[in-house]
Structure formats: C-alpha cells, structure tokens
Design a protein around this motif. Structure first.
Motif, PDB file in Angstrom:
ATOM      1  N   ALA A 100       8.916 -26.737   9.245  1.00  0.00           N
ATOM      2  CA  ALA A 100       9.502 -25.513   9.810  1.00  0.00           C
ATOM      3  C   ALA A 100       9.706 -25.664  11.314  1.00  0.00           C
ATOM      4  CB  ALA A 100       8.606 -24.318   9.518  1.00  0.00           C
ATOM      5  N   LEU A 101       8.741 -26.283  12.004  1.00  0.00           N
ATOM      6  CA  LEU A 101       8.883 -26.511  13.443  1.00  0.00           C
ATOM      7  C   LEU A 101      10.015 -27.504  13.721  1.00  0.00           C
ATOM      8  CD1 LEU A 101       5.112 -26.697  14.445  1.00  0.00           C
ATOM      9  CD2 LEU A 101       6.736 -24.934  15.148  1.00  0.00           C
ATOM     10  N   ASP A 151      12.658 -28.058  11.782  1.00  0.00           N
ATOM     11  CA  ASP A 151      13.941 -27.419  11.456  1.00  0.00           C
ATOM     12  C   ASP A 151      14.446 -26.553  12.607  1.00  0.00           C
ATOM     13  OD1 ASP A 151      13.882 -28.617   8.982  1.00  0.00           O
ATOM     14  OD2 ASP A 151      13.212 -26.810   7.915  1.00  0.00           O
ATOM     15  N   GLN A 152      13.526 -26.006  13.374  1.00  0.00           N
ATOM     16  CA  GLN A 152      13.915 -25.139  14.488  1.00  0.00           C
ATOM     17  C   GLN A 152      13.949 -25.893  15.819  1.00  0.00           C
ATOM     18  OE1 GLN A 152      12.009 -21.287  14.462  1.00  0.00           O
ATOM     19  NE2 GLN A 152      11.647 -21.439  12.262  1.00  0.00           N
ATOM     20  N   GLY A 153      13.749 -27.225  15.770  1.00  0.00           N
ATOM     21  CA  GLY A 153      13.897 -28.058  16.960  1.00  0.00           C
ATOM     22  C   GLY A 153      12.692 -28.138  17.871  1.00  0.00           C
ATOM     23  N   PHE A 154      11.532 -27.751  17.401  1.00  0.00           N
ATOM     24  CA  PHE A 154      10.341 -27.796  18.249  1.00  0.00           C
ATOM     25  C   PHE A 154       9.489 -29.038  18.019  1.00  0.00           C
ATOM     26  CE2 PHE A 154      11.409 -23.305  18.097  1.00  0.00           C
ATOM     27  CZ  PHE A 154      11.287 -22.950  19.430  1.00  0.00           C
ATOM     28  N   GLU A 192       8.085 -19.553  23.000  1.00  0.00           N
ATOM     29  CA  GLU A 192       9.498 -19.213  22.850  1.00  0.00           C
ATOM     30  C   GLU A 192       9.688 -17.897  22.089  1.00  0.00           C
ATOM     31  OE1 GLU A 192      13.622 -19.811  23.214  1.00  0.00           O
ATOM     32  OE2 GLU A 192      12.048 -21.078  24.040  1.00  0.00           O
ATOM     33  N   LYS A 193       8.820 -17.659  21.103  1.00  0.00           N
ATOM     34  CA  LYS A 193       8.933 -16.459  20.264  1.00  0.00           C
ATOM     35  C   LYS A 193       8.081 -15.299  20.773  1.00  0.00           C
ATOM     36  CE  LYS A 193      11.584 -18.521  17.318  1.00  0.00           C
ATOM     37  NZ  LYS A 193      12.968 -18.163  17.140  1.00  0.00           N
ATOM     38  N   SER A 217       6.207 -15.668  11.341  1.00  0.00           N
ATOM     39  CA  SER A 217       7.383 -15.960  12.138  1.00  0.00           C
ATOM     40  C   SER A 217       8.041 -17.268  11.732  1.00  0.00           C
ATOM     41  CB  SER A 217       6.986 -15.996  13.609  1.00  0.00           C
ATOM     42  OG  SER A 217       8.063 -16.359  14.417  1.00  0.00           O
ATOM     43  N   LEU A 218       7.225 -18.259  11.356  1.00  0.00           N
ATOM     44  CA  LEU A 218       7.770 -19.542  10.933  1.00  0.00           C
ATOM     45  C   LEU A 218       8.509 -19.434   9.604  1.00  0.00           C
ATOM     46  CD1 LEU A 218       4.961 -22.072  11.828  1.00  0.00           C
ATOM     47  CD2 LEU A 218       7.314 -22.172  12.590  1.00  0.00           C
ATOM     48  N   TYR A 244       6.658 -23.308  20.358  1.00  0.00           N
ATOM     49  CA  TYR A 244       7.248 -22.328  19.458  1.00  0.00           C
ATOM     50  C   TYR A 244       6.690 -20.936  19.745  1.00  0.00           C
ATOM     51  CZ  TYR A 244       8.307 -19.755  15.206  1.00  0.00           C
ATOM     52  OH  TYR A 244       8.737 -18.795  14.332  1.00  0.00           O
ATOM     53  N   THR A 282       2.072 -16.081  13.670  1.00  0.00           N
ATOM     54  CA  THR A 282       2.807 -17.340  13.806  1.00  0.00           C
ATOM     55  C   THR A 282       3.330 -17.799  12.457  1.00  0.00           C
ATOM     56  OG1 THR A 282       1.452 -17.959  15.710  1.00  0.00           O
ATOM     57  CG2 THR A 282       2.654 -19.721  14.606  1.00  0.00           C
TER      58      THR A 282
END
Length: 113
Positions: free
Chosen positions: A66-67, A69-72, A95-96, A111-112, A92, A108
């Motif tokens: 998941a991290l 996929d979101q570029g983190f 940022e959120k 949110s992921l 992450y 967390t």
C-alpha cells in the motif's frame, strides 16, 4: 509470644488471593519487583486481552504494498519491516496529517486502505 488476632475473618482462598495480589512478602500492598512487572500478564476484561499484537509478515507485506502503490516506499515488498519501511510509514503519516510516530495504529491502517 503474643499472637495477633485478625480484625475480620476471611476465607483461606480470599486471604491467598490478597497475599498473591499484594506482591512480595513485604506487607506493602502493590509493591512488585521489576521482574514481576515485566512478566505480568496483560489485563483481561470480558475475555478480551488489552495487548497489541505485532502484524504477521503477510500483513507487513500488504502495508508495504500500500505504501509502495502510493509512492512512499521503494524497497522490496517482502514482509520484512525494516528501517526503510518505518521511514516510509512516517512520511506517509506526515503527508496525511496523521500522528507521525511510525506506529501502525488504527487511523493509519484505515487511511492506507
């Protein structure tokens, strides 16, 4: 030798529970050694333990994916929670606008996704 008479009568089981709960035989209630505090059993209420378990490697893999996929996260998605994984989680969270403590708390994880 004068023998002290207890003020109230308690059953043997009740006295044993009281002695066990009070810790070492110092006579002070609630005093426990450091070793006893470390090995204390978690509190249980209504059959549920109040402890947080570590995620399984499969769950870590899902979080890393998941991290990523979101570029983190740019490391290998292998289920090993490394310093790089922790740094990605903190980025992450910041940022959120989540608490950036690096803990996998419920906010967390929700949110992921």
């Amino acid at each position: 030798v004068k023998r002290r008479v207890p003020r109230t009568r308690r059953s043997t089981a009740s006295a044993a529970r009281s002695a066990k709960a009070s810790g070492p035989a110092t006579g002070k209630k609630g005093t426990r050694s450091a070793a006893q505090r470390r090995t204390a059993q978690p509190k249980v209420a209504n059959g549920f333990r109040f402890t947080q378990q570590h995620p399984t490697p499969e769950r870590y893999r899902e979080i890393q994916q998941a991290l990523a996929d979101q570029g983190f996260y740019n490391g290998p998605v292998d289920g090993n929670w490394t310093a790089e994984s922790l740094a990605a989680l903190r980025r992450y969270q910041q940022e959120k606008s989540l608490p950036g403590d690096g803990r996998l708390n419920s906010l967390t994880l929700i949110s992921l996704g």
